[in-house]
Design a protein around this motif. Sequence first.
Motif, short mmCIF file in Angstrom:
data_model
loop_
_atom_site.label_atom_id
_atom_site.label_comp_id
_atom_site.label_asym_id
_atom_site.label_seq_id
_atom_site.Cartn_x
_atom_site.Cartn_y
_atom_site.Cartn_z
N LEU A 20 0.84 -1.20 0.00
CA LEU A 20 0.00 0.00 0.00
C LEU A 20 0.88 1.26 0.00
O LEU A 20 0.62 2.21 -0.73
CB LEU A 20 -0.93 -0.01 1.21
CG LEU A 20 -1.97 1.09 1.29
CD1 LEU A 20 -2.95 0.98 0.14
CD2 LEU A 20 -2.68 1.06 2.62
N GLN A 21 1.94 1.23 0.79
CA GLN A 21 2.86 2.38 0.83
C GLN A 21 3.56 2.57 -0.51
O GLN A 21 3.77 3.70 -0.96
CB GLN A 21 3.88 2.18 1.94
CG GLN A 21 3.30 2.27 3.33
CD GLN A 21 4.30 1.86 4.40
OE1 GLN A 21 5.42 1.47 4.10
NE2 GLN A 21 3.88 1.94 5.66
N GLN A 22 3.94 1.46 -1.15
CA GLN A 22 4.58 1.55 -2.46
C GLN A 22 3.63 2.17 -3.48
O GLN A 22 4.04 3.00 -4.30
CB GLN A 22 5.02 0.17 -2.94
CG GLN A 22 6.16 -0.42 -2.15
CD GLN A 22 6.43 -1.86 -2.54
OE1 GLN A 22 5.62 -2.51 -3.20
NE2 GLN A 22 7.58 -2.37 -2.11
N LEU A 23 2.38 1.76 -3.45
CA LEU A 23 1.39 2.31 -4.38
C LEU A 23 1.19 3.80 -4.15
O LEU A 23 1.13 4.58 -5.11
CB LEU A 23 0.06 1.58 -4.23
CG LEU A 23 0.02 0.14 -4.71
CD1 LEU A 23 -1.27 -0.54 -4.27
CD2 LEU A 23 0.18 0.08 -6.22
N GLN A 24 1.10 4.20 -2.90
CA GLN A 24 0.90 5.61 -2.59
C GLN A 24 2.10 6.44 -3.04
O GLN A 24 1.94 7.53 -3.60
CB GLN A 24 0.64 5.79 -1.10
CG GLN A 24 -0.69 5.26 -0.67
CD GLN A 24 -0.86 5.23 0.84
OE1 GLN A 24 0.12 5.22 1.59
NE2 GLN A 24 -2.11 5.20 1.30
N HIS A 25 3.31 5.92 -2.79
CA HIS A 25 4.51 6.64 -3.22
C HIS A 25 4.56 6.76 -4.74
O HIS A 25 4.89 7.83 -5.28
CB HIS A 25 5.76 5.94 -2.70
CG HIS A 25 7.03 6.52 -3.23
ND1 HIS A 25 7.54 7.72 -2.82
CD2 HIS A 25 7.87 6.07 -4.19
CE1 HIS A 25 8.65 7.98 -3.48
NE2 HIS A 25 8.87 6.99 -4.33
N ALA A 26 4.26 5.68 -5.44
CA ALA A 26 4.31 5.70 -6.90
C ALA A 26 3.30 6.70 -7.46
O ALA A 26 3.61 7.47 -8.37
CB ALA A 26 4.04 4.30 -7.45
#
Length: 129
Positions: free
Chosen positions: A47-53
């Motif tokens: 979820l954090q990776q998606l938000q950062h991307a």
Amino acid sequence: MREPRNCYHVLGLSPPVTAEQIRSSYVRLIKQHHPDRIRPGASPLRLQQLQHAYHTLRDDGRRADHDQALLEHAQAHRADMRRARRRISRLEHPRRPDVKGPGSSWQRPLIAASAGGLLLLILRVVLTP
């Protein structure tokens, strides 16, 4: 050099993309990986990776910086690969003896191989009953 995280791959995209494609991919993936929909104890890392991307790609300035970092990494990787191929080529095809004098780099593998062979021969003679 550490490879920068490719935000396009995190969102399942490949450039060039439009803002609408970025948004729709983000919404689709965020629904899949939302904490209310995944099993208890799952890592929030995805979820954090998606938000950062999404945060990186939705802004044109950050996206340009990201694209530049990917390009620089790819160029550095290609340069490293060229250097490695040259080194391997030098090992596979040593210089001719008439190019350099005695004790030159082309003779070192031969000297090491002959010394290793001599050592094996001595050990065989000593250890043979």
